[in-house]
Design a protein around this motif. Structure first.
Motif, PDB file in Angstrom:
ATOM      1  N   GLY A   1      19.080   9.808 -26.729  1.00 52.91           N
ATOM      2  CA  GLY A   1      17.993  10.144 -27.634  1.00 52.91           C
ATOM      3  C   GLY A   1      18.475  10.783 -28.919  1.00 52.91           C
ATOM      4  N   ASN A   2      17.709  11.749 -29.418  1.00 53.90           N
ATOM      5  CA  ASN A   2      18.053  12.404 -30.689  1.00 53.90           C
ATOM      6  C   ASN A   2      17.624  13.862 -30.642  1.00 53.90           C
ATOM      7  OD1 ASN A   2      15.339  12.799 -32.201  1.00 53.90           O
ATOM      8  ND2 ASN A   2      15.209  10.677 -31.485  1.00 53.90           N
ATOM      9  N   PRO A   3      18.049  14.674 -31.602  1.00 47.71           N
ATOM     10  CA  PRO A   3      17.814  16.118 -31.517  1.00 47.71           C
ATOM     11  C   PRO A   3      16.356  16.548 -31.490  1.00 47.71           C
ATOM     12  CG  PRO A   3      19.517  15.634 -33.140  1.00 47.71           C
ATOM     13  CD  PRO A   3      18.914  14.325 -32.737  1.00 47.71           C
ATOM     14  N   THR A   4      15.445  15.710 -31.989  1.00 46.26           N
ATOM     15  CA  THR A   4      14.046  16.138 -32.054  1.00 46.26           C
ATOM     16  C   THR A   4      13.230  15.698 -30.853  1.00 46.26           C
ATOM     17  OG1 THR A   4      13.328  14.148 -33.257  1.00 46.26           O
ATOM     18  CG2 THR A   4      14.138  15.998 -34.574  1.00 46.26           C
ATOM     19  N   TRP A   5      13.822  14.918 -29.963  1.00 48.08           N
ATOM     20  CA  TRP A   5      13.044  14.347 -28.870  1.00 48.08           C
ATOM     21  C   TRP A   5      12.748  15.392 -27.794  1.00 48.08           C
ATOM     22  CZ3 TRP A   5      14.135   8.547 -27.626  1.00 48.08           C
ATOM     23  CH2 TRP A   5      12.974   7.976 -27.084  1.00 48.08           C
ATOM     24  N   MET A   6      13.791  16.119 -27.381  1.00 48.83           N
ATOM     25  CA  MET A   6      13.602  17.154 -26.364  1.00 48.83           C
ATOM     26  C   MET A   6      14.834  18.037 -26.322  1.00 48.83           C
ATOM     27  SD  MET A   6      14.012  14.818 -22.933  1.00 48.83           S
ATOM     28  CE  MET A   6      13.067  13.496 -23.685  1.00 48.83           C
ATOM     29  N   PRO A   7      14.714  19.259 -25.800  1.00 52.75           N
ATOM     30  CA  PRO A   7      15.873  20.147 -25.720  1.00 52.75           C
ATOM     31  C   PRO A   7      16.980  19.551 -24.853  1.00 52.75           C
ATOM     32  CG  PRO A   7      13.835  21.363 -25.334  1.00 52.75           C
ATOM     33  CD  PRO A   7      13.479  19.905 -25.318  1.00 52.75           C
ATOM     34  N   ALA A   8      18.204  19.904 -25.194  1.00 50.43           N
ATOM     35  CA  ALA A   8      19.349  19.398 -24.440  1.00 50.43           C
ATOM     36  C   ALA A   8      19.242  19.750 -22.959  1.00 50.43           C
ATOM     37  CB  ALA A   8      20.642  19.963 -25.034  1.00 50.43           C
ATOM     38  N   ALA A   9      18.766  20.940 -22.656  1.00 57.52           N
ATOM     39  CA  ALA A   9      18.667  21.377 -21.264  1.00 57.52           C
ATOM     40  C   ALA A   9      17.674  20.535 -20.469  1.00 57.52           C
ATOM     41  CB  ALA A   9      18.263  22.846 -21.206  1.00 57.52           C
ATOM     42  N   ARG A  10      16.722  19.911 -21.149  1.00 56.06           N
ATOM     43  CA  ARG A  10      15.734  19.103 -20.430  1.00 56.06           C
ATOM     44  C   ARG A  10      16.267  17.711 -20.116  1.00 56.06           C
ATOM     45  NH1 ARG A  10       9.665  17.251 -22.474  1.00 56.06           N
ATOM     46  NH2 ARG A  10       9.080  16.215 -20.529  1.00 56.06           N
ATOM     47  N   ILE A  11      17.009  17.115 -21.038  1.00 60.98           N
ATOM     48  CA  ILE A  11      17.465  15.743 -20.820  1.00 60.98           C
ATOM     49  C   ILE A  11      18.780  15.681 -20.044  1.00 60.98           C
ATOM     50  CG2 ILE A  11      18.804  15.467 -22.958  1.00 60.98           C
ATOM     51  CD1 ILE A  11      17.624  12.617 -23.134  1.00 60.98           C
ATOM     52  N   ALA A  12      19.554  16.758 -20.056  1.00 58.03           N
ATOM     53  CA  ALA A  12      20.878  16.728 -19.411  1.00 58.03           C
ATOM     54  C   ALA A  12      20.817  16.358 -17.922  1.00 58.03           C
ATOM     55  CB  ALA A  12      21.586  18.063 -19.605  1.00 58.03           C
ATOM     56  N   PRO A  13      19.906  16.929 -17.118  1.00 59.34           N
ATOM     57  CA  PRO A  13      19.861  16.534 -15.696  1.00 59.34           C
ATOM     58  C   PRO A  13      19.576  15.045 -15.502  1.00 59.34           C
ATOM     59  CG  PRO A  13      18.656  18.577 -16.041  1.00 59.34           C
ATOM     60  CD  PRO A  13      18.959  18.032 -17.400  1.00 59.34           C
ATOM     61  N   ALA A  14      18.698  14.500 -16.346  1.00 57.37           N
ATOM     62  CA  ALA A  14      18.393  13.074 -16.240  1.00 57.37           C
ATOM     63  C   ALA A  14      19.606  12.226 -16.624  1.00 57.37           C
ATOM     64  CB  ALA A  14      17.209  12.737 -17.135  1.00 57.37           C
ATOM     65  N   LEU A  15      20.335  12.644 -17.633  1.00 56.81           N
ATOM     66  CA  LEU A  15      21.548  11.927 -18.017  1.00 56.81           C
ATOM     67  C   LEU A  15      22.570  11.949 -16.886  1.00 56.81           C
ATOM     68  CD1 LEU A  15      21.838  13.203 -21.685  1.00 56.81           C
ATOM     69  CD2 LEU A  15      21.508  10.822 -20.996  1.00 56.81           C
ATOM     70  N   ARG A  16      22.656  13.058 -16.179  1.00 63.21           N
ATOM     71  CA  ARG A  16      23.555  13.117 -15.024  1.00 63.21           C
ATOM     72  C   ARG A  16      23.117  12.116 -13.955  1.00 63.21           C
ATOM     73  NH1 ARG A  16      27.053  17.329 -13.845  1.00 63.21           N
ATOM     74  NH2 ARG A  16      27.373  18.831 -15.541  1.00 63.21           N
ATOM     75  N   ARG A  17      21.828  12.067 -13.672  1.00 63.34           N
ATOM     76  CA  ARG A  17      21.317  11.119 -12.682  1.00 63.34           C
ATOM     77  C   ARG A  17      21.623   9.678 -13.093  1.00 63.34           C
ATOM     78  NH1 ARG A  17      15.126  11.937 -11.202  1.00 63.34           N
ATOM     79  NH2 ARG A  17      15.679  10.194  -9.809  1.00 63.34           N
ATOM     80  N   ALA A  18      21.636   9.439 -14.393  1.00 62.58           N
ATOM     81  CA  ALA A  18      21.856   8.091 -14.907  1.00 62.58           C
ATOM     82  C   ALA A  18      23.336   7.761 -15.095  1.00 62.58           C
ATOM     83  CB  ALA A  18      21.112   7.920 -16.228  1.00 62.58           C
ATOM     84  N   GLY A  19      24.223   8.661 -14.668  1.00 65.12           N
ATOM     85  CA  GLY A  19      25.641   8.342 -14.677  1.00 65.12           C
ATOM     86  C   GLY A  19      26.429   8.802 -15.875  1.00 65.12           C
ATOM     87  N   ALA A  20      25.829   9.611 -16.761  1.00 67.95           N
ATOM     88  CA  ALA A  20      26.518  10.017 -17.980  1.00 67.95           C
ATOM     89  C   ALA A  20      27.814  10.765 -17.703  1.00 67.95           C
ATOM     90  CB  ALA A  20      25.599  10.881 -18.846  1.00 67.95           C
ATOM     91  N   ILE A  21      27.852  11.500 -16.604  1.00 68.99           N
ATOM     92  CA  ILE A  21      29.035  12.290 -16.294  1.00 68.99           C
ATOM     93  C   ILE A  21      30.227  11.406 -15.959  1.00 68.99           C
ATOM     94  CG2 ILE A  21      28.791  12.588 -13.800  1.00 68.99           C
ATOM     95  CD1 ILE A  21      29.358  15.422 -16.337  1.00 68.99           C
ATOM     96  N   ARG A  22      29.961  10.141 -15.620  1.00 71.19           N
ATOM     97  CA  ARG A  22      31.049   9.200 -15.320  1.00 71.19           C
ATOM     98  C   ARG A  22      31.343   8.259 -16.492  1.00 71.19           C
ATOM     99  NH1 ARG A  22      27.686   9.105 -11.103  1.00 71.19           N
ATOM    100  NH2 ARG A  22      27.007   6.932 -11.393  1.00 71.19           N
ATOM    101  N   ALA A  23      30.469   8.279 -17.503  1.00 69.91           N
ATOM    102  CA  ALA A  23      30.708   7.473 -18.697  1.00 69.91           C
ATOM    103  C   ALA A  23      31.715   8.177 -19.588  1.00 69.91           C
ATOM    104  CB  ALA A  23      29.395   7.251 -19.443  1.00 69.91           C
ATOM    105  N   ARG A  24      32.175   7.468 -20.607  1.00 70.07           N
ATOM    106  CA  ARG A  24      32.991   8.120 -21.627  1.00 70.07           C
ATOM    107  C   ARG A  24      32.200   9.240 -22.278  1.00 70.07           C
ATOM    108  NH1 ARG A  24      37.269  10.361 -24.036  1.00 70.07           N
ATOM    109  NH2 ARG A  24      36.872  10.578 -26.262  1.00 70.07           N
ATOM    110  N   GLY A  25      30.884   8.995 -22.462  1.00 66.61           N
ATOM    111  CA  GLY A  25      30.057  10.010 -23.074  1.00 66.61           C
ATOM    112  C   GLY A  25      28.651   9.504 -23.324  1.00 66.61           C
TER     113      GLY A  25
END
Length: 339
Positions: free
Chosen positions: A207-231
């Motif tokens: 997403g982008n900085p105005t969509w939602m706080p980083a703390a809100r989207i980070a758990p969802a990004l983890r569920r979606a595999g971001a921690i295993r991606a390059r970034g």
């Protein structure tokens, strides 16, 4: 520093550069067994945009040639500010030949010792029935599509932007229940499938900085595999400033184990439009400008690249007078950006 340590450092650096830019027989880039820890391509003397591939068949380039044929040389030179710069190539459907198109793209980039950028945009229930609605008909079709593209990339280097808006829209409630669970699972599967191809660096859209706080989207990004991606990728098809994206990316990185990120700077040279008027804030807003040219040299320790993921001049959607459907070439808007 002891001599043997200096030699070892030089050997490691040489191995990385060879893996990134070495050309094997038949034009295929040499590969190590695991993806390189960074997407850094040494600068080539005389190249204004070192390292990234320019697609000569992009819509802007085609339009430039048409302008020349029509004798509109001044307009053609203005539009070269878009056509001559690297931009992502989007894959948005399973129409015949999409695998071959991907293979030709990465092969052409390898032949020129450049890194291609691919944006994959085919998740089921794409864009929550908005301007870019569509995507794969079901989970099985999506997994097969991802597998086909991974096979097409094998043997080559590539930078992949995975599913713009998919995570953020799920967090905002576009999908609920089983549909949301399925989306996260499909994204995680796509990350794992693509990152298993040596030389492919995957950035999951955040997403982008105005969509939602980083703390809100980070758990969802983890569920979606971001921690295993390059970034992760920021600001795709949006207009938030590079400074704001760097700040937001740094916050997200702390929550995602230090993952790196890329920023779409294609149309943020004048920042975002004023809020109000519904979709006019993000859908072909007037008064925008081209942003920082694409580069793999950002000067920021966590930002791997500034990219033009959204191809400048292609419409965000049929949201205004004369605006074509999303993804189609929009000549008037392209010229406004380039000027």
């Amino acid at each position: 520093m002891p001599r043997h340590l200096r030699v070892d450092r030089r050997r490691r650096r040489a191995a990385l550069i060879t893996a990134l830019l070495g050309v094997a027989a038949g034009g295929v880039l040499l590969q190590e067994r695991e993806p390189a820890p960074a997407v850094r391509v040494p600068e080539t003397a005389g190249s204004a945009y070192p390292g990234l591939h320019v697609d000569p068949n992009g819509a802007a380039a085609v339009h430039v040639r048409a302008l020349h044929r029509a004798g509109r040389k001044a307009d053609a030179e203005v539009l070269r500010r878009i056509a001559d710069r690297p931009a992502a190539t989007w894959f948005t459907d399973a129409g015949p030949g999409y695998q071959l198109r991907a293979r030709r793209l990465v092969h052409a980039a390898a032949a020129n010792k450049r890194l291609p950028v691919l944006a994959l945009y085919y998740i089921p229930y794409r864009d929550c029935a908005s301007y870019s609605a569509g995507g794969a008909p079901n989970a099985r079709a999506y997994r097969a599509w991802i597998a086909s593209l991974a096979a097409a990339l094998r043997g080559y280097r590539a930078l992949v932007i995975l599913e713009p808006d998919a995570v953020a829209q799920a967090v905002r409630g576009c999908l609920r229940g089983r549909a949301a669970v399925e989306r996260y699972a499909l994204l995680a599967h796509a990350v794992d499938t693509l990152r298993a191809v040596p030389g492919v660096a995957v950035y999951l859209d955040a997403g982008n900085p105005t969509w939602m706080p980083a703390a809100r989207i980070a758990p969802a990004l983890r569920r979606a595999g971001a921690i295993r991606a390059r970034g992760f990728a920021l600001n795709v098809a949006n207009f938030e400033t590079t400074t704001d994206n760097l700040r937001y990316g740094t916050q997200l990185s702390r929550l995602l184990g230090g993952r790196h990120f890329v920023v779409d700077t294609s149309r943020n040279g004048n920042g975002p439009a004023r809020r109000g008027g519904g979709s006019e804030h993000w859908c072909n807003p007037p008064g925008r400008r081209l942003g920082v040219p694409p580069t793999l040299r950002t000067g920021h320790p966590l930002a791997d690249a500034y990219l033009w993921v959204k191809r400048p001049g292609e419409s965000d959607g049929a949201c205004g007078s004369g605006a074509p459907p999303a993804g189609q070439w929009y000549p008037a808007y392209a010229m406004a950006l380039a000027r």
